[in-house]
Design a protein around this motif. Structure first.
Motif, PDB file in Angstrom:
ATOM      1  N   PRO A 137       0.862  -1.330  -0.059  1.00  0.00           N
ATOM      2  CA  PRO A 137      -0.035   0.033  -0.097  1.00  0.00           C
ATOM      3  C   PRO A 137       0.884   0.980   0.043  1.00  0.00           C
ATOM      4  O   PRO A 137       1.981   1.418   0.542  1.00  0.00           O
ATOM      5  N   GLU A 165      -8.409   4.682  -6.115  1.00  0.00           N
ATOM      6  CA  GLU A 165      -8.236   4.256  -4.462  1.00  0.00           C
ATOM      7  C   GLU A 165      -6.885   4.748  -3.957  1.00  0.00           C
ATOM      8  O   GLU A 165      -6.626   4.609  -2.519  1.00  0.00           O
ATOM      9  N   GLN A 188      -3.633   4.413   8.064  1.00  0.00           N
ATOM     10  CA  GLN A 188      -5.023   4.007   7.819  1.00  0.00           C
ATOM     11  C   GLN A 188      -5.394   3.544   6.810  1.00  0.00           C
ATOM     12  O   GLN A 188      -6.048   2.380   6.620  1.00  0.00           O
ATOM     13  N   HIS A 189      -4.679   3.871   5.521  1.00  0.00           N
ATOM     14  CA  HIS A 189      -4.869   3.253   4.444  1.00  0.00           C
ATOM     15  C   HIS A 189      -4.618   1.920   4.272  1.00  0.00           C
ATOM     16  O   HIS A 189      -5.196   0.943   3.862  1.00  0.00           O
ATOM     17  N   SER A 191      -4.125  -0.173   6.800  1.00  0.00           N
ATOM     18  CA  SER A 191      -5.200  -0.922   7.792  1.00  0.00           C
ATOM     19  C   SER A 191      -6.591  -1.346   6.783  1.00  0.00           C
ATOM     20  O   SER A 191      -6.907  -2.351   6.984  1.00  0.00           O
ATOM     21  N   ASP A 192      -6.881  -0.206   6.231  1.00  0.00           N
ATOM     22  CA  ASP A 192      -8.158  -0.578   5.564  1.00  0.00           C
ATOM     23  C   ASP A 192      -8.073  -1.564   4.559  1.00  0.00           C
ATOM     24  O   ASP A 192      -8.905  -2.441   4.184  1.00  0.00           O
ATOM     25  N   LEU A 193      -7.107  -1.378   3.738  1.00  0.00           N
ATOM     26  CA  LEU A 193      -6.752  -2.526   2.641  1.00  0.00           C
ATOM     27  C   LEU A 193      -6.449  -3.757   3.164  1.00  0.00           C
ATOM     28  O   LEU A 193      -7.040  -4.802   2.812  1.00  0.00           O
ATOM     29  N   SER A 194      -5.876  -4.036   4.397  1.00  0.00           N
ATOM     30  CA  SER A 194      -5.558  -5.337   4.842  1.00  0.00           C
ATOM     31  C   SER A 194      -7.204  -5.676   5.400  1.00  0.00           C
ATOM     32  O   SER A 194      -7.119  -7.158   5.072  1.00  0.00           O
ATOM     33  N   GLN A 195      -7.934  -4.968   6.092  1.00  0.00           N
ATOM     34  CA  GLN A 195      -9.092  -5.609   6.356  1.00  0.00           C
ATOM     35  C   GLN A 195     -10.123  -6.033   5.081  1.00  0.00           C
ATOM     36  O   GLN A 195     -10.750  -6.731   5.274  1.00  0.00           O
ATOM     37  N   ALA A 196      -9.966  -5.233   4.085  1.00  0.00           N
ATOM     38  CA  ALA A 196     -10.574  -5.571   2.921  1.00  0.00           C
ATOM     39  C   ALA A 196     -10.256  -6.771   2.340  1.00  0.00           C
ATOM     40  O   ALA A 196     -11.026  -7.671   1.904  1.00  0.00           O
ATOM     41  N   ARG A 197      -9.025  -7.190   2.508  1.00  0.00           N
ATOM     42  CA  ARG A 197      -8.501  -8.370   1.788  1.00  0.00           C
ATOM     43  C   ARG A 197      -8.875  -9.364   2.704  1.00  0.00           C
ATOM     44  O   ARG A 197      -9.246 -10.576   2.058  1.00  0.00           O
TER      45      ARG A 197
END
Length: 201
Positions: A137, A165, A188-189, A191-197
């Protein structure tokens, strides 16, 4: 700026999550400045005086006062809260030092890409390198210099060929609060990508 006292140079026992962040960008975009402005410890710098060996190799257009360059890395640390600490690794901007990126990037949660819109074309190769790395990211941070012209996010995104994105933020790398804000945006970005994956798997 003041640095942490000797009693504060060690991490508090409550820290549960050390996070590694890589700071990249073309020559002279402000990587060393940003790491130095936020670090709570005296930053490690590996700057050397630029010599004639770099003449014709390093792009110095628009950098009349640039006399030193990072040859290995910059290193700093910032504790965001009582549980989270960031370790900052600033990578050299010149192509001939890019072989150092592999080691510096290992284990990084994300990459902060500093750009100077007065010399935006100098950042294209840096962004290409990140695309080659795959799924790391990254956030693009526009470093505002005194004579920087303002551009719309849409124009910048188009000029750098960024995906919708990919966040674009602005900062003055000399300002500790603004520099911290862009680092927080990166975390934050990531973390958001990790959670989405995880949700998609």
């Amino acid at each position: 700026m003041g640095f942490a006292s000797s009693a504060d140079r060690y991490l508090p026992p409550t820290v549960q999550q050390p996070v590694k962040v890589l700071v990249v960008g073309a020559l002279g975009v402000g990587k060393t400045t940003l790491v130095g402005s936020v670090s709570e410890i005296r930053p490690l710098r590996t700057e050397e005086t630029m010599t004639e060996a770099g003449a014709g190799v390093d792009r110095l257009a628009g950098l009349p006062d640039k006399h030193t360059t990072t040859v290995a890395m910059d290193f700093g640390r910032i504790t965001l809260n009582d549980r989270l600490v960031l370790y900052l690794f600033g990578a050299p901007g010149q192509r001939r030092f890019w072989n150092l990126w592999e080691g510096l990037a290992e284990g990084a949660v994300g990459v902060l890409v500093l750009v100077d819109t007065r010399r935006l074309e100098d950042s294209f190769e840096v962004l290409d390198q990140l695309e080659l790395r795959g799924d790391t990211p990254f956030v693009v941070a526009v470093n505002r210099f005194p004579d920087t012209r303002r551009h719309s996010e849409q124009d910048l995104r188009q000029a750098m060929d960024l995906l919708p994105e990919t966040p674009i933020v602005e900062c003055d790398a000399r300002d500790r609060t603004e520099a911290m804000d862009v680092l927080i945006a990166l975390v934050q970005h990531a973390s958001d990508l990790s959670q989405a994956r995880k949700a998609a798997s």
